[in-house]
Design a protein around this motif. Sequence first.
Motif, PDB file in Angstrom:
ATOM      1  N   VAL A  52       7.498  -4.366   8.904  1.00  0.00           N
ATOM      2  CA  VAL A  52       7.933  -5.587   9.598  1.00  0.00           C
ATOM      3  C   VAL A  52       9.060  -6.255   8.824  1.00  0.00           C
ATOM      4  O   VAL A  52      10.072  -6.680   9.405  1.00  0.00           O
ATOM      5  CB  VAL A  52       6.744  -6.546   9.795  1.00  0.00           C
ATOM      6  CG1 VAL A  52       7.230  -7.891  10.328  1.00  0.00           C
ATOM      7  CG2 VAL A  52       5.726  -5.945  10.750  1.00  0.00           C
ATOM      8  N   ARG A  53       8.936  -6.342   7.503  1.00  0.00           N
ATOM      9  CA  ARG A  53       9.994  -6.949   6.697  1.00  0.00           C
ATOM     10  C   ARG A  53      11.282  -6.144   6.782  1.00  0.00           C
ATOM     11  O   ARG A  53      12.375  -6.708   6.652  1.00  0.00           O
ATOM     12  CB  ARG A  53       9.540  -7.077   5.238  1.00  0.00           C
ATOM     13  CG  ARG A  53       8.434  -8.096   5.017  1.00  0.00           C
ATOM     14  CD  ARG A  53       8.175  -8.337   3.535  1.00  0.00           C
ATOM     15  NE  ARG A  53       6.993  -9.169   3.345  1.00  0.00           N
ATOM     16  CZ  ARG A  53       5.807  -8.713   2.976  1.00  0.00           C
ATOM     17  NH1 ARG A  53       5.651  -7.418   2.736  1.00  0.00           N
ATOM     18  NH2 ARG A  53       4.784  -9.529   2.850  1.00  0.00           N
ATOM     19  N   MET A  54      11.163  -4.837   6.976  1.00  0.00           N
ATOM     20  CA  MET A  54      12.346  -3.982   7.127  1.00  0.00           C
ATOM     21  C   MET A  54      13.237  -4.463   8.269  1.00  0.00           C
ATOM     22  O   MET A  54      14.456  -4.314   8.235  1.00  0.00           O
ATOM     23  CB  MET A  54      11.897  -2.538   7.370  1.00  0.00           C
ATOM     24  CG  MET A  54      13.005  -1.525   7.589  1.00  0.00           C
ATOM     25  SD  MET A  54      12.329   0.082   8.115  1.00  0.00           S
ATOM     26  CE  MET A  54      11.872  -0.301   9.830  1.00  0.00           C
ATOM     27  N   THR A  55      12.638  -5.059   9.285  1.00  0.00           N
ATOM     28  CA  THR A  55      13.395  -5.540  10.437  1.00  0.00           C
ATOM     29  C   THR A  55      14.051  -6.886  10.175  1.00  0.00           C
ATOM     30  O   THR A  55      14.793  -7.393  11.024  1.00  0.00           O
ATOM     31  CB  THR A  55      12.485  -5.681  11.669  1.00  0.00           C
ATOM     32  OG1 THR A  55      11.583  -6.785  11.474  1.00  0.00           O
ATOM     33  CG2 THR A  55      11.696  -4.416  11.921  1.00  0.00           C
ATOM     34  N   GLY A  56      13.761  -7.507   9.023  1.00  0.00           N
ATOM     35  CA  GLY A  56      14.295  -8.821   8.721  1.00  0.00           C
ATOM     36  C   GLY A  56      13.377  -9.953   9.129  1.00  0.00           C
ATOM     37  O   GLY A  56      13.748 -11.127   9.008  1.00  0.00           O
ATOM     38  N   THR A  57      12.168  -9.618   9.598  1.00  0.00           N
ATOM     39  CA  THR A  57      11.200 -10.637  10.001  1.00  0.00           C
ATOM     40  C   THR A  57      10.353 -11.058   8.808  1.00  0.00           C
ATOM     41  O   THR A  57       9.750 -10.212   8.146  1.00  0.00           O
ATOM     42  CB  THR A  57      10.282 -10.085  11.107  1.00  0.00           C
ATOM     43  OG1 THR A  57      11.071  -9.658  12.217  1.00  0.00           O
ATOM     44  CG2 THR A  57       9.294 -11.146  11.571  1.00  0.00           C
ATOM     45  N   ASP A  58      10.330 -12.339   8.529  1.00  0.00           N
ATOM     46  CA  ASP A  58       9.472 -12.835   7.452  1.00  0.00           C
ATOM     47  C   ASP A  58       8.014 -12.544   7.788  1.00  0.00           C
ATOM     48  O   ASP A  58       7.596 -12.636   8.946  1.00  0.00           O
ATOM     49  CB  ASP A  58       9.657 -14.342   7.264  1.00  0.00           C
ATOM     50  CG  ASP A  58      11.016 -14.688   6.685  1.00  0.00           C
ATOM     51  OD1 ASP A  58      11.627 -13.819   6.058  1.00  0.00           O
ATOM     52  OD2 ASP A  58      11.459 -15.832   6.886  1.00  0.00           O
ATOM     53  N   THR A  59       7.244 -12.220   6.764  1.00  0.00           N
ATOM     54  CA  THR A  59       5.851 -11.820   6.956  1.00  0.00           C
ATOM     55  C   THR A  59       4.967 -12.549   5.959  1.00  0.00           C
ATOM     56  O   THR A  59       5.293 -12.623   4.774  1.00  0.00           O
ATOM     57  CB  THR A  59       5.694 -10.296   6.770  1.00  0.00           C
ATOM     58  OG1 THR A  59       6.579  -9.619   7.646  1.00  0.00           O
ATOM     59  CG2 THR A  59       4.271  -9.860   7.077  1.00  0.00           C
ATOM     60  N   VAL A  60       3.855 -13.076   6.449  1.00  0.00           N
ATOM     61  CA  VAL A  60       2.869 -13.733   5.597  1.00  0.00           C
ATOM     62  C   VAL A  60       1.567 -12.953   5.716  1.00  0.00           C
ATOM     63  O   VAL A  60       1.066 -12.729   6.824  1.00  0.00           O
ATOM     64  CB  VAL A  60       2.650 -15.196   6.013  1.00  0.00           C
ATOM     65  CG1 VAL A  60       1.566 -15.842   5.147  1.00  0.00           C
ATOM     66  CG2 VAL A  60       3.949 -15.978   5.903  1.00  0.00           C
ATOM     67  N   VAL A  61       1.035 -12.533   4.578  1.00  0.00           N
ATOM     68  CA  VAL A  61      -0.183 -11.725   4.540  1.00  0.00           C
ATOM     69  C   VAL A  61      -1.286 -12.517   3.843  1.00  0.00           C
ATOM     70  O   VAL A  61      -1.066 -13.105   2.778  1.00  0.00           O
ATOM     71  CB  VAL A  61       0.045 -10.397   3.801  1.00  0.00           C
ATOM     72  CG1 VAL A  61      -1.255  -9.579   3.733  1.00  0.00           C
ATOM     73  CG2 VAL A  61       1.139  -9.584   4.484  1.00  0.00           C
ATOM     74  N   ALA A  62      -2.465 -12.516   4.456  1.00  0.00           N
ATOM     75  CA  ALA A  62      -3.670 -13.050   3.808  1.00  0.00           C
ATOM     76  C   ALA A  62      -4.664 -11.907   3.667  1.00  0.00           C
ATOM     77  O   ALA A  62      -4.958 -11.213   4.643  1.00  0.00           O
ATOM     78  CB  ALA A  62      -4.277 -14.183   4.626  1.00  0.00           C
ATOM     79  N   ARG A  63      -5.147 -11.675   2.463  1.00  0.00           N
ATOM     80  CA  ARG A  63      -6.167 -10.646   2.212  1.00  0.00           C
ATOM     81  C   ARG A  63      -7.318 -11.325   1.475  1.00  0.00           C
ATOM     82  O   ARG A  63      -7.167 -11.798   0.367  1.00  0.00           O
ATOM     83  CB  ARG A  63      -5.597  -9.503   1.367  1.00  0.00           C
ATOM     84  CG  ARG A  63      -6.561  -8.319   1.240  1.00  0.00           C
ATOM     85  CD  ARG A  63      -5.972  -7.216   0.372  1.00  0.00           C
ATOM     86  NE  ARG A  63      -5.930  -7.583  -1.026  1.00  0.00           N
ATOM     87  CZ  ARG A  63      -4.903  -7.320  -1.845  1.00  0.00           C
ATOM     88  NH1 ARG A  63      -3.825  -6.724  -1.392  1.00  0.00           N
ATOM     89  NH2 ARG A  63      -4.947  -7.689  -3.118  1.00  0.00           N
ATOM     90  N   ASN A  64      -8.461 -11.366   2.127  1.00  0.00           N
ATOM     91  CA  ASN A  64      -9.560 -12.168   1.611  1.00  0.00           C
ATOM     92  C   ASN A  64     -10.348 -11.456   0.513  1.00  0.00           C
ATOM     93  O   ASN A  64     -10.278 -10.243   0.338  1.00  0.00           O
ATOM     94  CB  ASN A  64     -10.516 -12.538   2.741  1.00  0.00           C
ATOM     95  CG  ASN A  64     -11.350 -11.362   3.177  1.00  0.00           C
ATOM     96  OD1 ASN A  64     -10.856 -10.450   3.833  1.00  0.00           O
ATOM     97  ND2 ASN A  64     -12.628 -11.353   2.814  1.00  0.00           N
ATOM     98  N   VAL A  65     -11.131 -12.249  -0.203  1.00  0.00           N
ATOM     99  CA  VAL A  65     -12.105 -11.756  -1.161  1.00  0.00           C
ATOM    100  C   VAL A  65     -13.461 -12.332  -0.748  1.00  0.00           C
ATOM    101  O   VAL A  65     -13.663 -13.549  -0.779  1.00  0.00           O
ATOM    102  CB  VAL A  65     -11.767 -12.183  -2.600  1.00  0.00           C
ATOM    103  CG1 VAL A  65     -12.836 -11.688  -3.565  1.00  0.00           C
ATOM    104  CG2 VAL A  65     -10.393 -11.667  -3.009  1.00  0.00           C
ATOM    105  N   THR A  66     -14.385 -11.467  -0.334  1.00  0.00           N
ATOM    106  CA  THR A  66     -15.710 -11.912   0.092  1.00  0.00           C
ATOM    107  C   THR A  66     -16.602 -12.000  -1.132  1.00  0.00           C
ATOM    108  O   THR A  66     -17.356 -11.079  -1.451  1.00  0.00           O
ATOM    109  CB  THR A  66     -16.299 -10.952   1.143  1.00  0.00           C
ATOM    110  OG1 THR A  66     -15.396 -10.867   2.243  1.00  0.00           O
ATOM    111  CG2 THR A  66     -17.642 -11.458   1.662  1.00  0.00           C
ATOM    112  N   ASP A  67     -16.505 -13.137  -1.833  1.00  0.00           N
ATOM    113  CA  ASP A  67     -17.287 -13.306  -3.059  1.00  0.00           C
ATOM    114  C   ASP A  67     -18.525 -14.161  -2.830  1.00  0.00           C
ATOM    115  O   ASP A  67     -19.127 -14.658  -3.795  1.00  0.00           O
ATOM    116  CB  ASP A  67     -16.415 -13.862  -4.185  1.00  0.00           C
ATOM    117  CG  ASP A  67     -15.758 -15.180  -3.845  1.00  0.00           C
ATOM    118  OD1 ASP A  67     -15.928 -15.665  -2.700  1.00  0.00           O
ATOM    119  OD2 ASP A  67     -15.066 -15.744  -4.707  1.00  0.00           O
TER     120      ASP A  67
END
Length: 370
Positions: A52-67
């Motif tokens: 997605v970033r390759m296309t020039g679109t800003d990307t926001v990723v959330a990856r959780n931690v199930t603690d």
Amino acid sequence: MTAPDPTLTLAGAPVPLTVPARLYVCGITPYDVTHLGHASTFVWADTVARVVRMTGTDTVVARNVTDVDDELTRAAAERGKPYDEFGLSQEFTVDHDLAALHVRRPEHEPHARHHVRHVVALAAALLGAGAAYERGGGIWFRGAAVPAAAGLDRDTALALARANGDDPDDPRRDDPFDVPVWWPADGHGPSWPSPWGPGRPGWHATCAAMALATLGGTVDVLVGGADLAFPHHAYQVALAAAATGAAPYARRRMPVGTVHVDGAKMAKSTGNLVLVGDLVERYPGAALRLLLLERPWAVDWEYRPEALDDAAARLDRLYRAAATGGGSEADVAAVRAALLDDLDVPAAMGVALDAGGAAARQVVRTLALQ
């Protein structure tokens, strides 16, 4: 002037990306080390974000931690450590393994224990919408419609729920497919105050609350292992949609195929784990990353040790191709088009190895194989 990139597709359907594109990745429960099955999911999640970033679109990723999890609590108790301290130590090891695979740190890493108040708010919203009920200090989500929405018959859904640690026969439920948003405290493990008494978040509700808290009312892509498609992702989506009224909550889902060894799914319970930490002592992280990516992302596959030698050899060929001149604008466009077409890494690699030069460098750069 270079023509604009075609639209990203996943599972044959276009992904209507927003700006920024928002990806939620079901992350780790930090009670064990990273095996190849975990790595496959996180490498594919990292790859879709990079494409997605390759296309020039800003990307926001959330990856959780199930603690906040019963297995984590038990594992910590066995080692005589507080659950949060033990979770952090395991998390450090996982982060080290993922860094070796060139997985970029996400913009958000929500931890369940830091988002309990958001689960309480989610429970209140569901109660207000009539989508949940209180019983015995617990809050239960009305989930009778979830299996059909996931395309499953009743018996299959019940079997999958039980296999994932749920108890459809719990007498506190109005329906076997109702799931806990808030568990009442039982004297075991951590608990927090709530309007309904002390307790802890339910698994599906925790992910829904963390996603809503970090990314807002909808996400563009929901990524996780295929074994999480039901019940976890199905309920996560249903909970978020019921609380916010936004549908679909996840514009696209990306259930990554599972890794097998000797015909059985790689899992701690089967004792057939292949650990990332062991593999990266003998092979470059980029070679392991390429092994995980040179296949359709949704397909289950069988790990063979010799396949890593093949991946390392192909990575060397790619580097040599990238060091050459040539590679026309059309070749680069073909690489980009392949990656945007359902993340078709084998097709992109084919163009890169044949054309070399700029096309090969595009693959190395976009797939983080350097």
